[in-house]
Structure formats: structure tokens, C-alpha cells
Design an enzyme around this catalytic site. Structure first.
Site, PDB file in Angstrom:
ATOM      1  N   HIS A  17       0.853  -1.194   0.000  1.00 25.70           N
ATOM      2  CA  HIS A  17       0.000   0.000   0.000  1.00 25.70           C
ATOM      3  C   HIS A  17       0.890   1.245   0.000  1.00 25.70           C
ATOM      4  O   HIS A  17       1.849   1.316   0.760  1.00 25.70           O
ATOM      5  CB  HIS A  17      -0.902   0.021   1.238  1.00 25.70           C
ATOM      6  CG  HIS A  17      -2.039  -0.957   1.162  1.00 25.70           C
ATOM      7  ND1 HIS A  17      -3.137  -0.900   1.974  1.00 25.70           N
ATOM      8  CD2 HIS A  17      -2.250  -2.019   0.348  1.00 25.70           C
ATOM      9  CE1 HIS A  17      -3.979  -1.878   1.671  1.00 25.70           C
ATOM     10  NE2 HIS A  17      -3.458  -2.582   0.690  1.00 25.70           N
ATOM     11  N   LYS A  34       1.766  -1.528  15.274  1.00 27.29           N
ATOM     12  CA  LYS A  34       3.192  -1.684  15.604  1.00 27.29           C
ATOM     13  C   LYS A  34       3.588  -3.018  16.252  1.00 27.29           C
ATOM     14  O   LYS A  34       4.771  -3.358  16.263  1.00 27.29           O
ATOM     15  CB  LYS A  34       3.639  -0.561  16.565  1.00 27.29           C
ATOM     16  CG  LYS A  34       3.595   0.814  15.960  1.00 27.29           C
ATOM     17  CD  LYS A  34       4.683   1.001  14.942  1.00 27.29           C
ATOM     18  CE  LYS A  34       4.505   2.234  14.110  1.00 27.29           C
ATOM     19  NZ  LYS A  34       4.802   2.034  12.689  1.00 27.29           N
ATOM     20  N   TYR A  73       4.533   5.772  10.763  1.00 24.27           N
ATOM     21  CA  TYR A  73       3.713   4.610  10.396  1.00 24.27           C
ATOM     22  C   TYR A  73       4.544   3.577   9.647  1.00 24.27           C
ATOM     23  O   TYR A  73       4.345   2.380   9.808  1.00 24.27           O
ATOM     24  CB  TYR A  73       2.530   5.062   9.524  1.00 24.27           C
ATOM     25  CG  TYR A  73       1.427   4.020   9.416  1.00 24.27           C
ATOM     26  CD1 TYR A  73       0.331   4.052  10.276  1.00 24.27           C
ATOM     27  CD2 TYR A  73       1.486   3.009   8.469  1.00 24.27           C
ATOM     28  CE1 TYR A  73      -0.682   3.104  10.188  1.00 24.27           C
ATOM     29  CE2 TYR A  73       0.478   2.053   8.374  1.00 24.27           C
ATOM     30  CZ  TYR A  73      -0.593   2.105   9.239  1.00 24.27           C
ATOM     31  OH  TYR A  73      -1.593   1.165   9.150  1.00 24.27           O
ATOM     32  N   TYR A 104      -8.698   4.967   8.180  1.00 25.52           N
ATOM     33  CA  TYR A 104      -8.825   5.234   9.620  1.00 25.52           C
ATOM     34  C   TYR A 104      -9.840   6.368   9.764  1.00 25.52           C
ATOM     35  O   TYR A 104      -9.591   7.484   9.289  1.00 25.52           O
ATOM     36  CB  TYR A 104      -7.477   5.684  10.206  1.00 25.52           C
ATOM     37  CG  TYR A 104      -6.452   4.581  10.341  1.00 25.52           C
ATOM     38  CD1 TYR A 104      -5.677   4.176   9.253  1.00 25.52           C
ATOM     39  CD2 TYR A 104      -6.237   3.948  11.569  1.00 25.52           C
ATOM     40  CE1 TYR A 104      -4.726   3.169   9.383  1.00 25.52           C
ATOM     41  CE2 TYR A 104      -5.278   2.941  11.708  1.00 25.52           C
ATOM     42  CZ  TYR A 104      -4.533   2.559  10.611  1.00 25.52           C
ATOM     43  OH  TYR A 104      -3.597   1.564  10.744  1.00 25.52           O
ATOM     44  N   PRO A 164      -3.583  -1.174  19.085  1.00 25.93           N
ATOM     45  CA  PRO A 164      -3.380  -1.547  17.680  1.00 25.93           C
ATOM     46  C   PRO A 164      -3.481  -0.403  16.672  1.00 25.93           C
ATOM     47  O   PRO A 164      -3.160  -0.586  15.493  1.00 25.93           O
ATOM     48  CB  PRO A 164      -4.474  -2.589  17.418  1.00 25.93           C
ATOM     49  CG  PRO A 164      -5.481  -2.390  18.493  1.00 25.93           C
ATOM     50  CD  PRO A 164      -4.774  -1.811  19.665  1.00 25.93           C
TER      51      PRO A 164
END
Ligand code: RFL
Ligand code: PHB
Length: 403
Positions: free
Chosen positions: A72, A295, A383, A200, A291
Site C-alpha cells: 500500500h 506496531k 507509520y 482510519y 493496535p
């Protein structure tokens, strides 16, 4: 039974460590209380950072991931009925891989089996002994029969509930915990892919996450009360919440039969005592993250990498210098990951205990990370690449363990 490194737990930390040690000719035996089938079927994490992708590829574990995983280029963040793409590739030239944790475990187990690696499944570790001596021991049971493994080192990779952390002397424990007032209800649904990248979503009804496992199976999450029971969440309620929180004009969450549901509570936890004598803790045994930052599995792999480097250095030089720095090196990455996971959790969840000032600040944060290059770049860097990093001084040792 005797070996050099006794490893407890066949999660990402334990299995990767045994693989890396094998690449360096270091003998290990791995003890796992579950069966191989159970390990290979447990649904957990889904996102790999750039450093984890590289490590798997460079150590011969990447072929199925590159074929069946999905690279992605970024993530989307949604709030106030608007969706923003954070294009990590454009911002910093890095990507993430969506590839389920249990597939990583299948690849690791297959590699260990091919190399005649020693993994004993259904071996329940009951206690650790003499961990401050040069010959620590692991006591375990197989089919109700007690056995002992004598080793040079023990790697406690047995998750949050395992026996390793409990073997540390209480007076030396440095443990820090933060509990969030949120839970996540996770589902797997047999449905077509909803979106090209993860979404998100902040919504006043609560956070929602659109993720994926394969073109046919989707993974969705909803913020719920941490004390909710699954019986309070029949399928119709889940779909109606997902639609209410994520649907936009002309875009809808793809539905299909729900094949799995679970609820997890959200916590940050660090046991800063990651070494005592010849016992080293790695992965969830030493730290838990909420979550939202994706990570946990990545940190487990980062721990395994540094531990493998330390052990490789010890067995080639007799010097414990790197092993003695393991805790310090890893705590830097662990706290950075904790910081980011908390930031993402605060940014994206709805907390009705917040004052109106705090809620306005939350919207300003959402605005900052979605509409400025600096804000988006901060998310992109954290991220994609903070868990599997090495200090410059260890870069040369990395080349050695990958050979
Ligand atoms: P694991 O995977 O828990 O493995 C520990 C193993 O130890 C065994 N064990 C024992 N064996 C022998 N004797 C005993 N007495 C034993 N006690 C325990 C257990 O059976 C088990 O097999 O730990 P490890 O290796 O440290 O790996 C940690 C990760 O599994 C975890 O951090 C991630 O799954 C967290 N996580 C995520 N991480 C990511 O990097 N990206 C994600 O997208 C992501 N999403 C998630 C997640 C975790 C979630 N849950 C279920 C908490 C999403 C969710 C919902
Ligand atoms: C998942 O696909 O399980 C997943 C993805 C991203 C997260 C957490 C979980 O932040």
C-alpha cells in the site's frame, strides 16, 4: 535436552529469532504451548513496516509475502465526512505491506521445518530456573510429562501472559502501563475489497478502521466500550455502525457473511527490564501497544533482530557487549512506537470525557496531519518505519546476520 538458545513462544518474535540464529549456525530449540495448526490459524495483525518487509525479503522469507501480500502506498484518514489520502510513497518514498501475521508465521514455520529446525509444539513451559547463571533451564510439559531444556541463553518470546516476564525478580521490574477507555471489535467478513488502502475514520459515534486480508476477506474494526460483550454486537448492529461511521456519498463499506468476531481492550505496557542474567524478553512479553499504530508485530520483529545480532556477536567473539545493550537499544524504538500508537489512538477515537477545548484540539490535529505536508510526513515516517531500526553502530553486524 540441551541447546545454545532456548526460545519460548512461536509468535513473530520467537520464530524470527530462531530463523536468524539458524542463518548464523547457532543452535536453538523453540517451545510452543499451542499446536502448529492453532499457531497458523490465529488471526491477529495485518500491517508490516518497510523495515520488516526488507528483513523478511533479505533473510529468504519474502516470496509468498511478495506474491500474496498487498503493498500500500499510504493510508486514508477520514473525519467530518471528508477523506484524505496520506501518500507515504510520495511523501517519503516508503510503503507498507498488508500481509496477515498468521501468513508470516506459516512462512517462518515452513522455513524452520525445511532447515530441520527444532520446534516442539504443545510444549507448555511451566518455569524458568537459574536465569542468573551461565546454564539457565526451562521446565516444560509435553503430554503431561515433565522435561527440562538446559541452555546458554533463554529468549522469552511468550507474549504478555507467558511465564518469562514472571520469572524476573519482582524488585528489579520496571513496568509502566496506560489503559485507554476504548475497546476494538474486530471482524473478518467474506466480502470484496472496500478500498484500495486502509481507512482510519474518526466519527462522533466512534473510530472505525477498514482493513483487508485478501481480495475475498476483509478485516474491519469498530471502537466499542472495552467492557462490551460479543453478544451485544449482532451482525446487523455491526453493519449499521460501520455504514454510519464510514460511508460517504457514493461510497459504501462492502458487506458479506461475518466469519469471525473478537473484542480487544486497548493498553500500552512496557516492561523496561528486558534482560536479567541470561534471560531476554522480546515482543509482547515486554511490551503491548494499542493496535491503532499497527506496531505490535513489527516491534516483535525488531526485538528479534537486535537479539540475534547480540547472540551472533557473542558466539563469534565471546563478548556480551551487544547483548548487554539490547535493552537500551530496543527501548528507544519501543518508546517511539508507544508514542506514535498513543498519538494515533488519541487522534482517531471519540472520547466523550474530553472537554470542548480538548475536542477542538483533536480536530485541529486531524486538520494538521491531513492538510499540511509536515503533518502528513510525521505520520508517514512513524507509520512506515520505526520498529525495525538499528543504531548506526550495529549496521555492520546486520550484514553479518543476513548472510
Ligand atoms: P505472540 O504472537 O503473542 O506469541 C507468543 C507465543 O508464546 C506462546 N506461549 C507459550 N509457549 C509455551 N509455554 C508457555 N507457557 C507459553 N505462553 C505463551 C503463545 O502460545 C504464543 O504462540 O507474541 P510475539 O511474538 O511477541 O508477537 C506479538 C504480536 O503477535 C502482536 O504484537 C501483534 O499481533 C499486535 N497487533 C498488530 N501488530 C502489528 O504490527 N500490526 C498490526 O496491524 C497489528 N494489529 C495486533 C493487531 C494485535 C491485535 N490483537 C489481537 C491484540 C490487531 C489486533 C486486533
Ligand atoms: C489489521 O489489518 O488487522 C490492522 C491494520 C491496521 C491497524 C490495526 C490492525 O492499525
Amino acid at each position: 535436552m540441551e541447546t545454545k538458545v532456548g526460545i519460548i513462544g512461536a509468535g513473530p518474535a520467537g520464530l524470527l529469532l530462531s530463523h536468524l540464529l539458524h542463518l548464523n549456525g547457532i543452535d536453538s530449540i523453540l517451545l510452543e504451548k499451542k499446536s502448529r495448526e492453532e499457531v497458523e490459524e490465529t488471526v491477529r495483525a495485518g500491517v508490516l513496516e518497510q523495515g520488516a518487509i526488507n528483513l523478511l525479503n533479505e533473510t529468504g522469507l519474502g516470496s509468498r509475502m511478495m506474491k500474496y501480500g498487498h503493498l500500500h502506498h499510504g493510508i486514508e484518514i477520514q473525519y467530518n465526512n471528508q477523506r484524505f489520502l496520506l501518500n507515504f510513497e510520495e511523501l517519503i518514498g516508503k510503503k507498507i505491506m498488508v500481509y496477515p501475521q498468521h501468513e508470516v508465521l506459516k512462512d517462518l514455520i515452513a522455513a524452520r521445518m525445511k532447515a530441520n529446525g527444532k520446534i516442539i509444539f504443545q510444549a507448555n513451559v511451566t518455569s524458568l530456573k537459574d536465569i542468573d547463571s551461565s546454564k539457565p533451564k526451562i521446565e516444560f510439559e509435553v503430554d503431561g510429562e515433565k522435561q527440562e531444556l538446559i541452555c546458554d541463553f533463554i529468549a522469552g518470546c511468550d507474549g504478555y501472559h507467558g511465564p518469562s516476564r514472571k520469572a524476573l525478580p519482582k524488585e528489579l521490574l520496571r513496568e509502566i502501563e496506560h489503559v485507554y477507555p476504548f475497546g476494538w471489535l474486530g471482524i473478518l467478513a467474506e466480502a470484496p475489497i472496500s478500498n484500495e488502502v486502509l481507512i482510519y475514520t474518526y466519527h462522533e459515534r466512534g473510530f472505525a478502521l477498514i482493513s483487508t486480508r485478501s481480495p475475498e476477506i476483509q478485516r474491519y474494526y469498530l471502537q466499542v466500550n472495552p467492557n462490551d460483550q460479543l453478544s451485544q454486537w449482532p451482525d446487523e448492529r455491526i453493519w449499521s455502525e460501520l455504514h454510519a461511521r464510514v460511508d460517504l456519498n457514493g461510497w459504501t463499506v462492502q458487506e458479506g457473511p461475518i466469519i469471525q468476531k473478537d473484542i480487544v481492550k486497548m493498553r500500552s505496557f512496557v516492561c523496561e527490564t528486558m534482560q536479567y542474567g541470561r534471560l531476554f524478553l522480546a515482543g509482547d512479553a515486554a511490551h503491548i501497544v494499542p493496535p491503532t499504530g499497527a506496531k505490535g508485530m513489527n516491534l516483535a520483529m525488531g526485538d528479534a533482530q537486535v537479539l540475534a545480532i547480540g547472540l551472533q556477536h557473542y558466539y563469534t567473539t565471546g563478548n556480551e557487549q551487544i547483548l548487554n545493550k539490547y535493552e537500551k537499544i530496543r527501548l528507544e524504538s519501543i518508546w517511539r512506537a508507544q508514542r506514535f500508537s498513543r498519538l494515533m489512538t488519541d487522534l482517531l477515537h471519540h472520547n466523550n470525557k474530553k472537554t470542548s477545548f480538548e475536542q477542538k484540539i483533536q480536530f485541529a490535529e486531524l486538520n494538521y496531519v491531513t492538510t499540511t505536508v509536515t503533518g502528513a510526513t510525521t505520520i508517514a515516517e512513524n507509520y512506515t518505519d520505526i520498529s525495525v531500526n538499528l543504531p548506526a553502530e550495529l549496521q555492520k553486524n546486520l550484514t553479518a546476520i543476513k548472510s
